[in-house]
Design an enzyme around this catalytic site. Structure first.
Site, PDB file in Angstrom:
ATOM      1  CG  ASN A  47      -1.123   7.753   2.013  1.00 11.58           C
ATOM      2  OD1 ASN A  47      -0.386   6.780   2.068  1.00 11.58           O
ATOM      3  ND2 ASN A  47      -1.948   7.961   0.988  1.00 11.58           N
ATOM      4  CG  ASN A  51      -1.988   1.019   1.183  1.00 14.22           C
ATOM      5  OD1 ASN A  51      -1.684   2.205   1.193  1.00 14.22           O
ATOM      6  ND2 ASN A  51      -3.235   0.591   1.110  1.00 14.22           N
TER       7      ASN A  51
END
Ligand SMILES: *[C@@H]1O[C@H](CO)[C@@H](O)[C@H](O)[C@H]1NC(C)=O
Length: 358
Positions: free
Chosen positions: A270, A168
């Site tokens: 994030n 990811n």
């Protein structure tokens, strides 16, 4: 089998499924309604229409933006257009993103960039850009050298590894080493859904260098964003559906020791670390249902949080921005530079805000 036994078994199975459904609901939603939090000086960036999933910024104000992510089960507005890396100069009065050219030889047609991380080699000031890539929905890490004079990304190598099967995000640790999050154990789309539904917690974090590759942290529901503290001592890992930011200490042998977990009532994507203050900024998903099951009549919203003093006993979590999707859908990253805020999204646009008057 006796009737009573059968009824008992069915009861146990129903109770198990019911419990899983409740837990799954909890993991996919914040426990509150999303009230708008507006910022005064913001506008959407021109030219970014199909995602700006991750953003990293160099000390000189040049921002890299990964765009055009195609991820199983997630909305995409430009399914036939290859992904790109945009460059944005945050020292400009009115910065405009421009797509970076990639050196010949790299397969740009299947480029599907996801998490990114920059690394500056202080020996010769070379700028490296690490990019998680999903060509044909596989997982690779692409290593580029950024040639600023020509605005070109020069492809150096493609990294593949069995432990890096569903990457990811990543954070660069050297010119060819990094930590990366592996967000699912399974690759099969149905098994991935089941993995998340059952809450198996089989996502993990890997340390990679050409000499050594190893698992360094485990038991995440959905290991997502990863970053490092400015003093290089701690690694921060976002567990998207765990609603947590994990803090781990980095050891000399690159293993990680858990230090603490900060629970935030939202799905953290994030993580960006402000190099001057050490604050953690994140683009979050207040409602995972709306992200994973896209409905144009019930849009996924956006939320930006800032975490100050995460190592202290009382970290301060501030909701800096919140929108129901009317402006920005599916925020996945929030990065700051010199009073400017850039909010990226999984598949939608990108928001630029001037925080100076705040
Ligand atoms: C979303 O937010 C905007 C602005 O805050 C508001 O005008 C609009 O009614 C909201 N839409 C929904 C569906 O709640």
């Amino acid at each position: 089998m006796g009737k009573l036994l059968k009824i008992t078994l069915v009861g146990i199975i129903l109770a198990f499924v019911g419990e899983r459904i409740i837990r799954f609901r909890e993991r996919l939603e914040a426990s509150r309604t999303l009230d708008p939090v507006e910022l005064p000086n913001c506008h959407l960036l021109k030219g970014i229409e199909a995602g700006s999933e991750d953003i990293d910024i160099l000390p000189n104000g040049l921002a890299f933006i990964s765009a055009g992510l195609k991820y199983p089960g997630i909305k995409c507005f430009a399914p036939d257009k290859p992904g790109e890396i945009f460059l944005l100069d945050l020292t400009d009065e009115n910065p405009v993103p421009s797509p970076l050219k990639i050196s010949p030889g790299f397969d740009v047609a299947s480029f599907n960039p996801h998490g990114i991380s920059t690394y500056i080699d202080r020996k010769d000031d070379t700028v490296y850009l690490f990019v998680v890539n999903h060509p044909q929905f596989q997982s690779t890490v692409e290593l580029f050298k950024f040639v600023e004079e020509e605005n070109v990304l020069q492809h150096l190598k493609t990294i593949r590894h069995d432990l890096l099967s569903s990457i990811n995000d990543l954070v660069a640790m050297g010119p060819d080493s990094f930590y990366a999050t592996n967000d699912h154990y399974f690759l099969n789309p149905i098994m991935r859904k089941l993995e998340m539904f059952l809450g198996l917690g089989w996502a993990y974090v890997v340390y990679y260098s050409p000499k050594e590759v190893k698992e360094v942290a485990a038991n995440f529901y959905f290991a997502n964003g990863i970053n490092v503290s400015p003093d290089n001592k701690h690694i921060y890992i976002a567990d998207l559906v765990g609603h947590d930011i994990h803090v781990l200490r980095k050891n000399p042998d690159w293993s990680l020791t858990p230090v603490k977990v900060l629970h935030v009532d939202t799905l953290v994507d994030n993580l960006f670390v402000d190099p001057t203050t050490g604050d953690i900024w994140s683009g979050c998903h207040p409602n995972g249902w709306k992200l994973f099951f896209y409905d144009p009549d019930d849009l996924p919203g956006s939320e930006v949080i800032r975490v100050q003093n995460i190592l202290s006993e009382n970290p301060i979590v501030t909701q800096v921005y919140a929108n129901n999707g009317s402006v920005l859908q599916g925020s996945s990253v929030a990065s700051v530079y010199d009073g400017k805020l850039l909010v990226g999204t999984v598949f939608h646009r990108a928001l630029y805000c001037d925080l100076k008057d705040l």
